[in-house]
Write a protein that holds these residues in place. Structure first.
Motif, PDB file in Angstrom:
ATOM      1  N   LEU A  43      21.742 -35.253  37.787  1.00 57.03           N
ATOM      2  CA  LEU A  43      20.881 -36.048  37.778  1.00 57.03           C
ATOM      3  C   LEU A  43      19.785 -35.999  38.447  1.00 57.03           C
ATOM      4  N   PRO A  44      19.173 -35.737  38.952  1.00 54.72           N
ATOM      5  CA  PRO A  44      18.369 -35.347  40.272  1.00 54.72           C
ATOM      6  C   PRO A  44      16.635 -36.230  39.156  1.00 54.72           C
ATOM      7  N   GLU A  45      16.322 -36.614  38.501  1.00 59.49           N
ATOM      8  CA  GLU A  45      15.463 -37.243  37.654  1.00 59.49           C
ATOM      9  C   GLU A  45      16.069 -39.153  38.792  1.00 59.49           C
ATOM     10  N   PHE A  46      17.483 -38.745  38.480  1.00 59.76           N
ATOM     11  CA  PHE A  46      17.670 -40.286  38.964  1.00 59.76           C
ATOM     12  C   PHE A  46      17.017 -40.595  40.206  1.00 59.76           C
ATOM     13  N   ASP A  47      18.051 -39.579  41.452  1.00 61.69           N
ATOM     14  CA  ASP A  47      17.109 -39.547  42.742  1.00 61.69           C
ATOM     15  C   ASP A  47      16.318 -39.883  42.527  1.00 61.69           C
ATOM     16  N   VAL A  48      14.413 -39.904  42.011  1.00 60.76           N
ATOM     17  CA  VAL A  48      13.504 -40.213  42.727  1.00 60.76           C
ATOM     18  C   VAL A  48      13.364 -41.214  42.028  1.00 60.76           C
ATOM     19  N   CYS A  49      14.433 -41.671  40.889  1.00 61.93           N
ATOM     20  CA  CYS A  49      13.522 -43.202  40.932  1.00 61.93           C
ATOM     21  C   CYS A  49      13.891 -44.412  41.959  1.00 61.93           C
ATOM     22  N   MET A  50      15.091 -43.687  42.067  1.00 61.56           N
ATOM     23  CA  MET A  50      15.911 -44.400  44.258  1.00 61.56           C
ATOM     24  C   MET A  50      15.158 -44.617  44.820  1.00 61.56           C
ATOM     25  N   GLU A  51      14.445 -43.723  45.072  1.00 63.31           N
ATOM     26  CA  GLU A  51      12.136 -43.817  45.472  1.00 63.31           C
ATOM     27  C   GLU A  51      10.928 -43.785  45.487  1.00 63.31           C
ATOM     28  N   THR A  52      11.385 -44.761  44.905  1.00 66.61           N
ATOM     29  CA  THR A  52      10.499 -45.027  43.667  1.00 66.61           C
ATOM     30  C   THR A  52      10.082 -46.443  43.704  1.00 66.61           C
ATOM     31  N   PRO A  53       8.848 -46.801  44.225  1.00 70.25           N
ATOM     32  CA  PRO A  53       9.389 -48.444  44.107  1.00 70.25           C
ATOM     33  C   PRO A  53       8.603 -49.086  43.173  1.00 70.25           C
ATOM     34  N   GLN A  54       8.574 -50.677  43.107  1.00 70.40           N
ATOM     35  CA  GLN A  54       7.504 -50.940  41.529  1.00 70.40           C
ATOM     36  C   GLN A  54       7.346 -52.048  42.285  1.00 70.40           C
ATOM     37  N   ASN A  55       6.233 -52.105  43.017  1.00 68.77           N
ATOM     38  CA  ASN A  55       5.028 -52.924  43.425  1.00 68.77           C
ATOM     39  C   ASN A  55       4.310 -53.652  41.882  1.00 68.77           C
ATOM     40  N   ASN A  56       5.175 -54.482  41.653  1.00 70.94           N
ATOM     41  CA  ASN A  56       4.620 -55.503  39.572  1.00 70.94           C
ATOM     42  C   ASN A  56       5.470 -56.545  40.535  1.00 70.94           C
ATOM     43  N   PRO A  57       4.895 -57.554  40.017  1.00 74.41           N
ATOM     44  CA  PRO A  57       5.074 -59.349  40.046  1.00 74.41           C
ATOM     45  C   PRO A  57       6.126 -59.347  39.203  1.00 74.41           C
ATOM     46  N   HIS A  58       6.797 -58.599  37.606  1.00 74.07           N
ATOM     47  CA  HIS A  58       7.510 -58.257  37.256  1.00 74.07           C
ATOM     48  C   HIS A  58       9.122 -57.833  37.611  1.00 74.07           C
ATOM     49  N   HIS A  59       9.126 -57.012  39.014  1.00 78.45           N
ATOM     50  CA  HIS A  59       9.501 -56.378  39.452  1.00 78.45           C
ATOM     51  C   HIS A  59      10.056 -56.346  40.684  1.00 78.45           C
ATOM     52  N   ASP A  63      17.511 -55.496  30.518  1.00 79.62           N
ATOM     53  CA  ASP A  63      17.108 -55.067  30.956  1.00 79.62           C
ATOM     54  C   ASP A  63      15.812 -56.398  31.598  1.00 79.62           C
ATOM     55  N   LEU A  64      15.706 -57.185  31.172  1.00 77.14           N
ATOM     56  CA  LEU A  64      15.311 -58.461  31.773  1.00 77.14           C
ATOM     57  C   LEU A  64      15.496 -58.839  32.543  1.00 77.14           C
ATOM     58  N   LEU A  65      17.549 -58.652  32.821  1.00 74.88           N
ATOM     59  CA  LEU A  65      17.737 -59.727  33.478  1.00 74.88           C
ATOM     60  C   LEU A  65      17.812 -58.845  34.816  1.00 74.88           C
ATOM     61  N   ALA A  66      17.103 -57.517  34.866  1.00 74.84           N
ATOM     62  CA  ALA A  66      16.987 -56.933  36.502  1.00 74.84           C
ATOM     63  C   ALA A  66      15.738 -56.909  36.748  1.00 74.84           C
ATOM     64  N   GLN A  67      14.583 -57.654  36.420  1.00 72.85           N
ATOM     65  CA  GLN A  67      13.441 -57.807  37.258  1.00 72.85           C
ATOM     66  C   GLN A  67      13.878 -58.831  37.472  1.00 72.85           C
ATOM     67  N   SER A  68      12.564 -59.017  37.851  1.00 79.81           N
ATOM     68  CA  SER A  68      11.956 -60.832  39.007  1.00 79.81           C
ATOM     69  C   SER A  68      12.418 -61.676  38.255  1.00 79.81           C
ATOM     70  N   MET A  69      12.224 -62.775  38.535  1.00 81.40           N
ATOM     71  CA  MET A  69      12.511 -64.343  38.251  1.00 81.40           C
ATOM     72  C   MET A  69      11.098 -64.642  37.392  1.00 81.40           C
ATOM     73  N   TYR A 105      12.506 -55.260  42.694  1.00 84.83           N
ATOM     74  CA  TYR A 105      13.631 -53.812  43.392  1.00 84.83           C
ATOM     75  C   TYR A 105      13.094 -52.186  42.726  1.00 84.83           C
ATOM     76  N   SER A 106      13.430 -51.427  43.481  1.00 76.73           N
ATOM     77  CA  SER A 106      12.848 -50.136  43.043  1.00 76.73           C
ATOM     78  C   SER A 106      13.387 -49.286  41.231  1.00 76.73           C
ATOM     79  N   VAL A 107      12.703 -48.347  40.786  1.00 71.43           N
ATOM     80  CA  VAL A 107      13.200 -48.117  39.933  1.00 71.43           C
ATOM     81  C   VAL A 107      14.583 -48.022  39.720  1.00 71.43           C
ATOM     82  N   GLY A 108      14.800 -47.032  40.907  1.00 69.82           N
ATOM     83  CA  GLY A 108      17.132 -46.612  40.768  1.00 69.82           C
ATOM     84  C   GLY A 108      17.371 -48.030  40.665  1.00 69.82           C
TER      85      GLY A 108
END
Length: 450
Positions: free
Chosen positions: A225-241, A355-361, A243-246
């Motif tokens: 599942l190499p697509e997941f590796d890219v997710c682990m390396e993708t940050p989410q600079n967004n107030p709703h998040h 999904d919501l519970l895995a986001q920011s507050m 964590y990184s995508v992964g």
């Protein structure tokens, strides 16, 4: 130490012993029994060769004679009885080129994957534990039998099995064993998609799906599942998040109930975010269209791993609509149920909550309240048995033909028009009303070739 084993297994062992051969229950059933669990299967290992086993029992099945396995049918159950064996060279990194039988139980146990799976038990002789498997159970450790590098070089699937057992039992993986997985992770490419799928599902379906992280940390996801590796390396600079995508995906997987389809949906719900990421002038990241793109990728990934069509269908829909903007009111909810498909509810609300519970507050309480509002409206619609599809529309194609319509596409158009009306106003789901209300439209198709 005394273990309670099925009477059928005891009868098989006694029959083999009475004929002059050794016999023990072995492997995972012994492990589970020692843990106080009820084993799903009871396997037996013996010094008797396959043809001798066949001669001693009236009902047998040739399960894998070349590997020494005969299935014995006893007391309405089946038991795999396998001759002590030594495996030859593993030329393909998965299967031994040949096996040879041995009279030595220890030699048979030595070829097994992990110490906790390399124990045997006899009703009168007790436990045979040549590699400290019982001690590893107490220490909650997954440790390869003997040299870990050799065990994983023989069979690359064992690397996924180590992590799967870690998830199912909530055990740690012993450091030398973990180091060997990291070093040999590339060998997983030799393993079939079907076998990878089985181990993946068992890990995700366990009480500790967060252990999926070990697949990434050891390099195994790079293979399956190499697509997941890219997710682990993708940050989410967004107030709703936060964590990184992964990391967000891992928390979402952990946050949903143990259902195979739902866990897969959470694993893949944001898989397309790295491909859809944009950053605005304020430095805030956005992922427009990741739902639709993610649904396409989910189909490709699940097909690659040889999942069945029904699983693919359900995961695709849940990924595509995981954050659908449904207004929590009856009319838009009925339209959403019709558009998305009523069989995806209420799973979709569970997916949204994980999904919501895995986001920011940020705005968490408002978002959770909105999701609960949708769930409440959905329940009201279901309790009222409102029509949300052609299946429960008061008029069907047969009714239209009786009213004078000729078979053809016109019937479908009329039914869809009626359904749109009923979605807006459920009380209109009445045959008399609908046939009268759309009489003109019915007349347009009456007696015409379509």
């Amino acid at each position: 130490m005394n273990l309670t084993i099925p009477s059928g297994a005891e009868k098989i062992i006694k029959t083999l012993n009475d004929a002059g051969y050794e016999a023990y229950v072995v492997g995972g059933c012994v492990r589970d029994a020692l843990l106080g669990k009820n084993p799903a299967d009871w396997d037996i290992t013996t010094s008797a060769e396959p043809m001798i086993v066949k001669s001693l029992f009236r009902r047998t099945v040739d399960t894998g004679l070349q590997h020494g396995t005969v299935t014995v049918l006893m007391d309405h159950d089946s038991y795999e009885v396998t001759t002590y064996r030594v495996d030859g060279l593993y030329e393909d990194g998965r299967h031994p080129k040949q096996v040879s039988f041995t009279p030595d139980l220890r030699e048979d146990l030595k070829r097994r994957d992990f110490t906790i799976n390399a124990m045997a038990y006899h009703p009168t002789e007790g436990l045979v534990d040549a590699f400290e498997g019982q001690e590893d159970l107490k220490r909650k450790i997954i440790r390869a039998v003997g040299n870990a590098t050799e065990r994983f070089s023989e069979d690359a699937l064992r690397m996924m099995r180590a992590i799967r057992f870690s998830a199912q039992l909530d055990f740690a993986i012993e450091e030398e064993t973990l180091t060997a997985i990291r070093a040999l992770s590339g060998n997983l490419a030799k393993v079939s998609a079907e076998r990878i799928q089985v181990e993946l599902c068992k890990c995700l379906g366990s009480d500790h799906p967060e252990k999926f992280r070990l697949f990434y940390e050891t390099g195994l996801t790079k293979i399956f599942l190499p697509e997941f590796d890219v997710c682990m390396e993708t940050p989410q600079n967004n107030p709703h998040h936060a964590y990184s995508v992964g990391e967000h995906i891992l928390k979402a997987v952990e946050g949903i109930r143990s259902d195979g389809t739902l866990r897969l949906a959470m694993l893949l719900h944001d898989i397309a975010k790295p491909l859809t990421k944009t950053t605005d002038e304020k430095g805030i990241d956005h992922f427009w269209g990741h739902q639709e793109k993610g649904a396409q990728m989910a189909v490709e990934i699940l097909r690659r791993l040889h999942f069945d069509n029904e699983t693919i269908r359900r995961v695709k829909a849940l990924v595509e609509h995981h954050d659908a903007l449904i207004v929590p009111e009856p009319k838009p909810m009925r339209r959403a149920i019709h558009k998305i498909g009523e069989d995806f509810f209420p799973d979709l609300f569970d997916v949204a909550q994980a999904d919501l519970l895995a986001q920011s507050m940020y705005q968490r309480e408002e978002k959770l309240a909105l999701n609960e509002g949708r769930r409440k409206v959905y329940k009201e619609i279901m309790d009222a048995r409102d029509c949300v599809s052609l299946k429960t529309l008061a008029v069907n194609g047969g009714d239209l033909i009786k009213a004078g319509c000729r078979p053809g596409k016109g019937i479908g158009q009329i039914l869809q028009t009626m359904l749109a009306d009923v979605l807006e106003e459920p009380s209109h789901n009445d045959k008399t009303y609908l046939l009268a209300q759309y009489g003109t439209m019915i007349a347009e198709y009456a007696g015409e070739e379509q």
